[in-house]
Each structure stands twice: as structure tokens, then as C-alpha cells.
Design a protein around this motif. Structure first.
Motif, PDB file in Angstrom:
ATOM      1  N   MET A 110      10.626  -3.484   1.738  1.00 16.11           N
ATOM      2  CA  MET A 110      10.536  -2.323   0.851  1.00 16.11           C
ATOM      3  C   MET A 110      11.507  -2.456  -0.320  1.00 16.11           C
ATOM      4  O   MET A 110      11.161  -2.147  -1.469  1.00 16.11           O
ATOM      5  CB  MET A 110      10.828  -1.052   1.648  1.00 16.11           C
ATOM      6  CG  MET A 110      10.573   0.240   0.897  1.00 16.11           C
ATOM      7  SD  MET A 110       8.822   0.586   0.570  1.00 16.11           S
ATOM      8  CE  MET A 110       8.215   0.922   2.236  1.00 16.11           C
ATOM      9  N   ILE A 111      12.729  -2.922  -0.046  1.00 14.55           N
ATOM     10  CA  ILE A 111      13.707  -3.135  -1.127  1.00 14.55           C
ATOM     11  C   ILE A 111      13.126  -4.077  -2.174  1.00 14.55           C
ATOM     12  O   ILE A 111      13.176  -3.810  -3.387  1.00 14.55           O
ATOM     13  CB  ILE A 111      15.012  -3.732  -0.566  1.00 14.55           C
ATOM     14  CG1 ILE A 111      15.738  -2.738   0.334  1.00 14.55           C
ATOM     15  CG2 ILE A 111      15.937  -4.173  -1.712  1.00 14.55           C
ATOM     16  CD1 ILE A 111      16.840  -3.381   1.170  1.00 14.55           C
ATOM     17  N   SER A 138       1.439   6.658   4.989  1.00 17.31           N
ATOM     18  CA  SER A 138       0.849   5.386   4.556  1.00 17.31           C
ATOM     19  C   SER A 138       0.314   4.663   5.786  1.00 17.31           C
ATOM     20  O   SER A 138       1.033   4.506   6.776  1.00 17.31           O
ATOM     21  CB  SER A 138       1.893   4.523   3.844  1.00 17.31           C
ATOM     22  OG  SER A 138       1.336   3.284   3.452  1.00 17.31           O
ATOM     23  N   PHE A 139      -0.941   4.222   5.708  1.00 16.03           N
ATOM     24  CA  PHE A 139      -1.594   3.614   6.862  1.00 16.03           C
ATOM     25  C   PHE A 139      -2.203   2.274   6.492  1.00 16.03           C
ATOM     26  O   PHE A 139      -3.010   2.181   5.564  1.00 16.03           O
ATOM     27  CB  PHE A 139      -2.672   4.566   7.394  1.00 16.03           C
ATOM     28  CG  PHE A 139      -3.325   4.115   8.672  1.00 16.03           C
ATOM     29  CD1 PHE A 139      -2.577   3.915   9.820  1.00 16.03           C
ATOM     30  CD2 PHE A 139      -4.689   3.913   8.728  1.00 16.03           C
ATOM     31  CE1 PHE A 139      -3.174   3.511  11.000  1.00 16.03           C
ATOM     32  CE2 PHE A 139      -5.294   3.510   9.909  1.00 16.03           C
ATOM     33  CZ  PHE A 139      -4.538   3.308  11.041  1.00 16.03           C
ATOM     34  N   ASP A 173      15.103  10.099  -6.058  1.00 18.17           N
ATOM     35  CA  ASP A 173      13.746  10.324  -6.558  1.00 18.17           C
ATOM     36  C   ASP A 173      12.697   9.842  -5.558  1.00 18.17           C
ATOM     37  O   ASP A 173      11.634  10.447  -5.413  1.00 18.17           O
ATOM     38  CB  ASP A 173      13.547   9.592  -7.886  1.00 18.17           C
ATOM     39  CG  ASP A 173      14.527  10.045  -8.948  1.00 18.17           C
ATOM     40  OD1 ASP A 173      14.716  11.268  -9.084  1.00 18.17           O
ATOM     41  OD2 ASP A 173      15.116   9.171  -9.622  1.00 18.17           O
ATOM     42  N   ILE A 174      13.003   8.714  -4.903  1.00 16.50           N
ATOM     43  CA  ILE A 174      12.111   8.113  -3.912  1.00 16.50           C
ATOM     44  C   ILE A 174      12.893   7.940  -2.618  1.00 16.50           C
ATOM     45  O   ILE A 174      14.019   7.428  -2.634  1.00 16.50           O
ATOM     46  CB  ILE A 174      11.608   6.722  -4.373  1.00 16.50           C
ATOM     47  CG1 ILE A 174      10.928   6.792  -5.738  1.00 16.50           C
ATOM     48  CG2 ILE A 174      10.712   6.094  -3.314  1.00 16.50           C
ATOM     49  CD1 ILE A 174       9.632   7.537  -5.761  1.00 16.50           C
ATOM     50  N   HIS A 230       0.831  -1.206   0.000  1.00 19.44           N
ATOM     51  CA  HIS A 230       0.000   0.000   0.000  1.00 19.44           C
ATOM     52  C   HIS A 230       0.862   1.251   0.000  1.00 19.44           C
ATOM     53  O   HIS A 230       0.588   2.217  -0.731  1.00 19.44           O
ATOM     54  CB  HIS A 230      -0.926   0.004   1.217  1.00 19.44           C
ATOM     55  CG  HIS A 230      -1.684   1.286   1.383  1.00 19.44           C
ATOM     56  ND1 HIS A 230      -2.540   1.779   0.426  1.00 19.44           N
ATOM     57  CD2 HIS A 230      -1.694   2.194   2.405  1.00 19.44           C
ATOM     58  CE1 HIS A 230      -3.052   2.930   0.837  1.00 19.44           C
ATOM     59  NE2 HIS A 230      -2.552   3.201   2.032  1.00 19.44           N
ATOM     60  N   GLY A 231       1.935   1.239   0.814  1.00 17.65           N
ATOM     61  CA  GLY A 231       2.829   2.394   0.843  1.00 17.65           C
ATOM     62  C   GLY A 231       3.444   2.670  -0.519  1.00 17.65           C
ATOM     63  O   GLY A 231       3.468   3.814  -0.991  1.00 17.65           O
ATOM     64  N   VAL A 232       3.918   1.628  -1.184  1.00 21.67           N
ATOM     65  CA  VAL A 232       4.544   1.794  -2.494  1.00 21.67           C
ATOM     66  C   VAL A 232       3.513   2.244  -3.526  1.00 21.67           C
ATOM     67  O   VAL A 232       3.812   3.058  -4.419  1.00 21.67           O
ATOM     68  CB  VAL A 232       5.244   0.495  -2.918  1.00 21.67           C
ATOM     69  CG1 VAL A 232       5.700   0.559  -4.372  1.00 21.67           C
ATOM     70  CG2 VAL A 232       6.438   0.219  -2.005  1.00 21.67           C
TER      71      VAL A 232
END
Length: 340
Positions: free
Chosen positions: A178-179, A287-288, A233-234, A153-155
Motif C-alpha cells: 500500500m505504501i 475493497s474486494f 486525508d487517506i 483496486h483498493g487504491v
């Protein structure tokens, strides 16, 4: 049944409890594995989870198991089904639910936060929150679907393009997820900022282009060999500390996107400089939880496109959990599970 009960702040004990019975629309599962999450630690130390907590409570919102009892009105499941649980329960009536932004539900409830969860031998959950898992998926993997769903969801909140550069702040469990997810989107290079040398090594194993100490990352000279000259960028902050959130904002490039993913204590604040946000045209995002991502997370784990099982570094029996939670900060943990 045996249950790990949080009676008050930092008062955790293993107790015998009456096994739950399913209400209308619910099932009871025999719990096979439960993850210990940073949110559980926040609650243990008197903080909040995804919403407020009332004692006593059985924690555990990352769980999997086998359906052993079916409540009235349930037709989608049967006894013996192997399931992973999405813990979040939405009202379906508030304006956020009606608009499809269910994660912002005004009356959000959650298994293991507002109602008893997976740190017990059995747990009653809504049938709608049970997701069938493939036979080849272990219960340990199935218990870790929920945190992967949160990362997805965060991504998804970011506008991603192949070849965008990324900085992941924090090389713990969430940072390593995340990676892997950013790599699926073609993001490269991915640099990890992490003070612990062993975690930096793990970050490389899981696909990071480079892993540096926060001090190294603070020096833009360290980025040049990776083709990153003016920031990232991110930037995905996966720690929730003041210094790491500040680093995330300052490490972003012009037009950069900063995802504040780590769960910060409610009282933490960081300085934001409006001119920097203006001049760089920064986007800072929160992000939740994990709306609509649980099935996707199951699929990615089942296809071996995201590795969660290799991230488990500790397994505890229920009897070991009270001492483990109290000493958690001194343990070298990537991810721990309670196994039954």
C-alpha cells in the motif's frame, strides 16, 4: 502429483493426487511458486475466503507456473508459456457482471478457494485467467501479482490527489504494498501505524515518511512535525482487527477517506458514530479482490516500480507447509512462498 490438501478445519496434509486434466477452455500449469495469504490462514482456521469453501480443497490462489497441457478450444496459450494466474472466475451473466462490477459476481468462483489451487505441483485453470509474464520476471514475483492487484483496486476506489496525507494502518505485506502504490500517486506524507519495531523499520525502507506505534499515532502531537495537524486525508486499514479499524476511522481528517482493506473475521464489528461521519463528511470504503488490475500489477512489477521480491521472508517446501500453517502466528513473517 504432490498436493497439500485441507481435509477439514486445521487438518492439512501432503498427499499424492492424480494430476489434473484440462477441461474445455482450460490449461494445466506446472506450479513454480505459490503465496501463502492471510485468506489461506482464515480458511485453514475454519473461516471463509473470497467465498465459501468446501472440504477437501487444495488452497493457493496466488500462483505462477509454466503451461504444460492445453485443453480443447484454447488458442491464446501454448505449452511452455510462463504465466501468472488471476484466480477469480466470474459468471458473466449476473447483474453485477453485466454492469462491469465483476468483483461482486453472484456466482464468484476462485482457484484455491472453490476449486483446487496452487498448493500442488500442477493446477488446472481457465486459459482466460492466465497472464503471460515477461522473461525477466521471476516466478516468485509472478505469484505475488494477485495481492498487488488487490491493493491497486483498493487504491483505485479512493479519490486521490498529489500531496494528500495518508495513514497506513499495519506494516505487514499488504501495508508495504500500500505504501508503494500510494507513493506512485504522489501521496505524501505517508505515515505507518505498526506495533512491531522491525516492521516499522521495513516501512521506512519501502518509502513511508514515518512509522509509529499505534499509541504514538493516537497522539496528534506526533503528526505535527509532518505537517499533519487535524488527521489524515487517506487512511488505509490493512490489518482487519477491531482496534485497527477503529483507529482508522478516528484518525481521518475532515473530508477524509477511510479504506477498510484488511480482511476482518465475519463477526467483528466496530462502533461508528454518525455525528462524526456527518461532521467530518467521511467516506468509508470497502475493497474486494482485484477486478481488471492483474495486467497493471504485472507491468508495475516488471518495471520495478513496485518491489515485491524483497518482501519475501520465508520459503517453504510442500512438506513444511502443514507445520508452518499451524505455527504461522508465531513466525516473524512479512510474506511466505511455497516453492517447487
Amino acid at each position: 502429483m504432490k498436493a497439500i490438501v485441507l481435509r477439514e478445519k486445521e487438518e492439512l496434509s501432503v498427499e499424492q493426487r492424480t494430476a489434473p486434466s484440462p477441461k474445455i477452455g482450460e490449461v494445466v500449469i506446472e506450479v513454480k511458486a505459490t503465496g501463502i495469504c492471510g485468506t489461506d490462514l482464515h480458511i485453514f482456521h475454519g473461516g471463509t475466503g473470497s467465498t465459501s469453501v468446501s472440504y477437501p480443497i487444495i488452497l493457493g490462489h496466488e500462483l505462477s507456473g509454466i503451461v504444460i497441457e492445453i485443453g480443447e478450444g484454447v488458442t491464446s496459450l501454448q505449452v511452455g508459456d510462463r504465466v501468472s494466474i488471476d484466480p477469480n472466475i466470474y459468471c458473466g451473466e449476473c447483474r453485477f457482471c453485466r454492469e462491469g462490477r465483476i468483483q461482486l459476481c453472484d456466482r464468484l468462483q476462485a482457484v484455491g478457494v472453490t476449486r483446487n489451487g496452487g498448493m500442488a505441483e500442477q493446477c488446472a485453470v481457465p486459459a482466460a485467467n492466465c497472464h503471460l509474464i515477461p522473461n525477466g520476471m521471476s516466478f516468485e514475483e509472478a505469484a505475488l501479482v494477485e495481492p498487488l492487484g488487490c491493493v491497486l483496486h483498493g487504491v483505485e476506489r479512493l479519490k486521490l490527489r498529489s500531496g494528500a496525507s495518508a495513514l497506513v494502518v499495519g506494516g505487514g505485506f499488504i501495508g508495504l504494498l500500500m505504501i508503494q502504490v500510494l507513493k506512485l500517486y504522489g501521496v505524501s506524507p505517508i505515515v505507518v501505524s505498526e506495533p512491531d519495531a522491525a516492521k516499522r523499520e521495513r516501512a521506512i525502507e519501502f518509502g513511508a515518511s514515518a512509522a509509529m506505534s499505534p499509541r504514538e499515532v493516537a497522539s496528534s502531537k506526533a503528526w505535527v512535525s509532518l505537517g499533519v495537524c487535524d488527521g489524515f486525508d487517506i487512511v488505509a486499514e490493512c490489518v482487519g482487527r477491531q482496534e485497527s479499524m477503529e483507529q482508522a476511522v478516528h484518525s481521518s481528517a475532515k473530508g477524509g477517506q477511510v479504506l477498510l482493506f484488511g480482511v476482518a473475521a465475519p463477526g467483528i464489528s466496530i462502533p461508528l458514530y454518525p455525528y462524526e461521519m456527518f461532521a467530518k463528511e467521511l467516506s468509508v470504503l470497502g475493497s474486494f479482490i482485484n477486478p481488471h488490475t492483474h495486467s497493471q500489477a504485472i507491468s508495475l512489477i516488471a518495471q520495478k516500480r513496485v518491489n515485491v521480491s524483497s518482501l519475501v521472508t520465508q520459503r517453504f517446501t510442500p512438506e513444511e507447509v502443514p507445520d508452518a500453517m499451524a505455527a504461522y502466528g508465531s513466525l516473524s513473517v512479512i510474506k511466505s512462498l511455497i516453492v517447487y
